[in-house]
Motif scaffolding. Structure first.
Motif, PDB file in Angstrom:
ATOM      1  N   THR A 198      25.158  39.391  45.279  1.00 45.14           N
ATOM      2  CA  THR A 198      24.400  40.526  44.664  1.00 45.14           C
ATOM      3  C   THR A 198      23.948  41.531  45.802  1.00 45.14           C
ATOM      4  OG1 THR A 198      24.082  39.462  42.978  1.00 45.14           O
ATOM      5  CG2 THR A 198      22.727  41.478  43.053  1.00 45.14           C
ATOM      6  N   LEU A 199      24.183  43.046  46.150  1.00 44.48           N
ATOM      7  CA  LEU A 199      23.092  43.689  47.061  1.00 44.48           C
ATOM      8  C   LEU A 199      23.146  44.525  46.423  1.00 44.48           C
ATOM      9  CD1 LEU A 199      23.281  44.645  50.469  1.00 44.48           C
ATOM     10  CD2 LEU A 199      25.164  45.374  49.950  1.00 44.48           C
ATOM     11  N   VAL A 200      21.425  45.120  46.360  1.00 42.74           N
ATOM     12  CA  VAL A 200      21.127  46.209  45.311  1.00 42.74           C
ATOM     13  C   VAL A 200      20.746  47.471  46.346  1.00 42.74           C
ATOM     14  CG1 VAL A 200      18.692  46.790  44.193  1.00 42.74           C
ATOM     15  CG2 VAL A 200      19.344  44.741  44.072  1.00 42.74           C
ATOM     16  N   ILE A 201      21.527  48.522  45.727  1.00 35.41           N
ATOM     17  CA  ILE A 201      21.145  49.582  46.755  1.00 35.41           C
ATOM     18  C   ILE A 201      19.913  50.262  46.358  1.00 35.41           C
ATOM     19  CG2 ILE A 201      22.952  51.691  46.720  1.00 35.41           C
ATOM     20  CD1 ILE A 201      24.164  49.353  47.736  1.00 35.41           C
ATOM     21  N   ALA A 202      19.137  50.663  46.786  1.00 40.37           N
ATOM     22  CA  ALA A 202      17.735  50.960  46.771  1.00 40.37           C
ATOM     23  C   ALA A 202      18.253  52.652  46.531  1.00 40.37           C
ATOM     24  CB  ALA A 202      17.033  50.589  47.290  1.00 40.37           C
ATOM     25  N   THR A 203      18.464  52.753  45.480  1.00 39.19           N
ATOM     26  CA  THR A 203      18.370  54.129  45.014  1.00 39.19           C
ATOM     27  C   THR A 203      18.734  54.427  43.369  1.00 39.19           C
ATOM     28  OG1 THR A 203      19.837  56.187  45.256  1.00 39.19           O
ATOM     29  CG2 THR A 203      21.191  54.465  45.255  1.00 39.19           C
ATOM     30  N   SER A 204      18.051  55.507  42.629  1.00 36.01           N
ATOM     31  CA  SER A 204      18.860  55.136  41.291  1.00 36.01           C
ATOM     32  C   SER A 204      19.747  56.952  41.252  1.00 36.01           C
ATOM     33  CB  SER A 204      17.315  55.939  40.575  1.00 36.01           C
ATOM     34  OG  SER A 204      16.568  55.177  40.454  1.00 36.01           O
ATOM     35  N   ASN A 205      19.715  57.428  42.504  1.00 35.52           N
ATOM     36  CA  ASN A 205      20.699  58.420  42.222  1.00 35.52           C
ATOM     37  C   ASN A 205      22.267  58.016  42.525  1.00 35.52           C
ATOM     38  OD1 ASN A 205      23.136  60.300  43.212  1.00 35.52           O
ATOM     39  ND2 ASN A 205      21.013  60.842  44.406  1.00 35.52           N
ATOM     40  N   LEU A 206      22.423  58.331  40.979  1.00 39.74           N
ATOM     41  CA  LEU A 206      23.969  57.927  40.976  1.00 39.74           C
ATOM     42  C   LEU A 206      24.989  58.281  41.712  1.00 39.74           C
ATOM     43  CD1 LEU A 206      23.969  57.328  36.842  1.00 39.74           C
ATOM     44  CD2 LEU A 206      23.309  55.744  38.240  1.00 39.74           C
ATOM     45  N   GLY A 207      25.479  59.733  42.110  1.00 41.32           N
ATOM     46  CA  GLY A 207      26.072  60.102  42.805  1.00 41.32           C
ATOM     47  C   GLY A 207      26.488  59.448  44.371  1.00 41.32           C
ATOM     48  N   LYS A 208      24.766  58.324  44.825  1.00 43.33           N
ATOM     49  CA  LYS A 208      25.644  57.813  45.635  1.00 43.33           C
ATOM     50  C   LYS A 208      25.570  56.430  45.537  1.00 43.33           C
ATOM     51  CE  LYS A 208      21.527  58.663  48.940  1.00 43.33           C
ATOM     52  NZ  LYS A 208      19.613  59.091  49.583  1.00 43.33           N
ATOM     53  N   LEU A 209      25.043  55.523  44.013  1.00 44.18           N
ATOM     54  CA  LEU A 209      26.252  54.761  43.899  1.00 44.18           C
ATOM     55  C   LEU A 209      27.748  54.129  44.277  1.00 44.18           C
ATOM     56  CD1 LEU A 209      24.928  51.502  43.123  1.00 44.18           C
ATOM     57  CD2 LEU A 209      25.291  52.983  40.623  1.00 44.18           C
ATOM     58  N   ASP A 210      27.920  55.344  43.101  1.00 45.76           N
ATOM     59  CA  ASP A 210      29.480  55.778  43.355  1.00 45.76           C
ATOM     60  C   ASP A 210      30.163  55.589  45.030  1.00 45.76           C
ATOM     61  OD1 ASP A 210      29.476  55.705  40.278  1.00 45.76           O
ATOM     62  OD2 ASP A 210      29.174  58.211  40.714  1.00 45.76           O
ATOM     63  N   GLU A 211      29.332  56.137  45.188  1.00 44.80           N
ATOM     64  CA  GLU A 211      30.114  56.385  47.104  1.00 44.80           C
ATOM     65  C   GLU A 211      30.243  54.884  47.742  1.00 44.80           C
ATOM     66  OE1 GLU A 211      28.141  59.050  49.750  1.00 44.80           O
ATOM     67  OE2 GLU A 211      29.168  60.550  49.060  1.00 44.80           O
ATOM     68  N   PHE A 212      29.032  54.050  47.393  1.00 42.62           N
ATOM     69  CA  PHE A 212      29.026  52.351  47.546  1.00 42.62           C
ATOM     70  C   PHE A 212      29.676  52.080  47.236  1.00 42.62           C
ATOM     71  CE2 PHE A 212      24.421  53.852  49.161  1.00 42.62           C
ATOM     72  CZ  PHE A 212      24.740  53.439  50.637  1.00 42.62           C
ATOM     73  N   LYS A 213      29.949  52.209  45.914  1.00 45.62           N
ATOM     74  CA  LYS A 213      30.723  51.650  45.160  1.00 45.62           C
ATOM     75  C   LYS A 213      32.307  51.451  45.873  1.00 45.62           C
ATOM     76  CE  LYS A 213      28.470  50.559  40.919  1.00 45.62           C
ATOM     77  NZ  LYS A 213      27.839  50.769  39.216  1.00 45.62           N
ATOM     78  N   GLU A 214      33.097  52.541  46.022  1.00 39.10           N
ATOM     79  CA  GLU A 214      33.896  52.976  46.634  1.00 39.10           C
ATOM     80  C   GLU A 214      34.462  52.564  47.935  1.00 39.10           C
ATOM     81  OE1 GLU A 214      37.571  54.379  47.308  1.00 39.10           O
ATOM     82  OE2 GLU A 214      36.411  54.632  45.390  1.00 39.10           O
ATOM     83  N   MET A 215      32.917  52.249  48.105  1.00 38.43           N
ATOM     84  CA  MET A 215      33.282  51.861  49.734  1.00 38.43           C
ATOM     85  C   MET A 215      33.535  50.291  50.112  1.00 38.43           C
ATOM     86  SD  MET A 215      30.975  54.841  52.394  1.00 38.43           S
ATOM     87  CE  MET A 215      29.480  55.258  51.133  1.00 38.43           C
ATOM     88  N   PHE A 216      32.553  49.890  49.168  1.00 38.47           N
ATOM     89  CA  PHE A 216      32.205  48.305  49.357  1.00 38.47           C
ATOM     90  C   PHE A 216      33.218  47.565  48.247  1.00 38.47           C
ATOM     91  CE2 PHE A 216      28.056  49.640  50.648  1.00 38.47           C
ATOM     92  CZ  PHE A 216      27.775  47.826  51.685  1.00 38.47           C
ATOM     93  N   GLY A 240      31.376  65.903  44.985  1.00 40.72           N
ATOM     94  CA  GLY A 240      30.104  65.291  45.488  1.00 40.72           C
ATOM     95  C   GLY A 240      28.623  65.898  45.180  1.00 40.72           C
ATOM     96  N   PHE A 241      27.570  65.525  45.688  1.00 38.01           N
ATOM     97  CA  PHE A 241      26.297  65.975  45.193  1.00 38.01           C
ATOM     98  C   PHE A 241      25.521  66.660  45.571  1.00 38.01           C
ATOM     99  CE2 PHE A 241      26.517  61.929  47.166  1.00 38.01           C
ATOM    100  CZ  PHE A 241      25.244  61.233  47.274  1.00 38.01           C
ATOM    101  N   GLY A 242      23.627  66.409  45.949  1.00 37.19           N
ATOM    102  CA  GLY A 242      22.711  67.403  47.596  1.00 37.19           C
ATOM    103  C   GLY A 242      23.016  68.369  47.659  1.00 37.19           C
ATOM    104  N   TYR A 243      23.340  68.380  49.323  1.00 35.81           N
ATOM    105  CA  TYR A 243      23.673  69.685  49.707  1.00 35.81           C
ATOM    106  C   TYR A 243      25.499  69.942  50.036  1.00 35.81           C
ATOM    107  CZ  TYR A 243      18.931  69.868  50.946  1.00 35.81           C
ATOM    108  OH  TYR A 243      17.007  70.142  51.055  1.00 35.81           O
ATOM    109  N   ASP A 244      26.252  68.876  49.635  1.00 39.83           N
ATOM    110  CA  ASP A 244      27.682  68.938  49.808  1.00 39.83           C
ATOM    111  C   ASP A 244      27.921  70.448  49.851  1.00 39.83           C
ATOM    112  OD1 ASP A 244      27.269  66.417  50.490  1.00 39.83           O
ATOM    113  OD2 ASP A 244      27.994  65.814  48.919  1.00 39.83           O
TER     114      ASP A 244
END
Length: 253
Positions: free
Chosen positions: A3-21, A151-155
């Protein structure tokens, strides 16, 4: 690593990490999967410092391997701002739209619009020790108004000089290929694969040395056993000498 915990509550970031991993045998979770914790103080002057602070804090509290990233937008005309304050540019509880609106307001009369996204990643083990760090950057230009809905943030304000389109127009796959976070994650995955290969190589080398030592010991034992055998056993083809029987002489009276 199960298990690897991504230290974020930002679902946009989480989706990006899931795609890359997605090709790695690891289960990704985020902070929303655990009971709420107070946020650590992100008062570092660099992205790397903040990433390490978050990774250590959450890994120790959750007793899991934790990956934290700190990322943001650096605008040349603003001396690198928003930088480490990107998520809080318009205030601690600011929304993406509020941050974008403030940035556009400050850049309203600026001609030079060179900017870049930067990302620092840090991984901590359950004791809080940092076990890996990487970074990545993505060069571009700041648009005069939002473009696209992805995207999200400043995208929506970022024009990618690599894709020749706005990140707000890019698909997730396109963005991950050139994004600051995508580059940092690929470095991290390469580090893990190299470490795994080195570990396997050392294990095979150790097994090889063990086998070689056993062969040497066995060979030495055979030599010692052979040297202690009687000569007749060492030369089984040599027959013992047999003397002819002597006939008894006749008795005389």
């Amino acid at each position: 690593m199960g298990t690897l915990v991504i230290a974020t509550s930002n679902l946009g970031k989480l989706d990006e990490f899931k795609e890359m991993f997605k090709e790695l045998p690891v289960e990704l979770k985020c902070l929303a999967d655990y009971p709420p914790l107070p946020s650590p103080n992100e008062n570092g002057r660099t992205f790397a410092a903040n990433a390490k602070t978050k990774a250590t804090y959450y890994a120790k509290h959750l007793n899991e391997f934790c990956l934290a990233d700190d990322s943001g937008l650096e605008v040349k005309a603003l001396g690198g701002e928003p930088g480490v304050r990107s998520a809080r540019f318009a205030g601690d509880e600011a929304t993406d739209k509020e941050n974008n609106d403030l940035l556009l307001q400050q850049m309203k009369f600026q001609i030079t619009r060179t900017c870049r996204f930067r990302c620092a990643l840090a991984v901590a083990n359950p004791t809080g020790r940092i076990v890996a760090e990487t970074d990545g950057s993505c060069e571009g230009m700041l648009l005069h108004e939002p473009l696209g809905e992805n995207g999200f943030g400043y995208d929506p304000l970022f024009w990618s000089t690599e894709l020749h389109k706005g990140l707000g127009e890019a698909t997730a796959e396109e963005k991950n290929k050139i994004s600051h976070r995508g580059k940092a994650v690929r470095k991290l995955i390469a580090m893990w694969k190299k470490a795994a290969n080195n570990k396997n190589g050392k294990r095979q080398e150790k097994q090889g040395r063990k086998y070689s030592n056993e062969q040497q010991v066995n060979g030495k034992a055979e030599q010692e056993n052979g040297a202690s055998k009687p000569e007749r056993e060492a030369r089984p083809d040599t027959k013992p000498e047999v003397k002819p029987e002597s006939k008894p002489e006749p008795e005389t009276n």
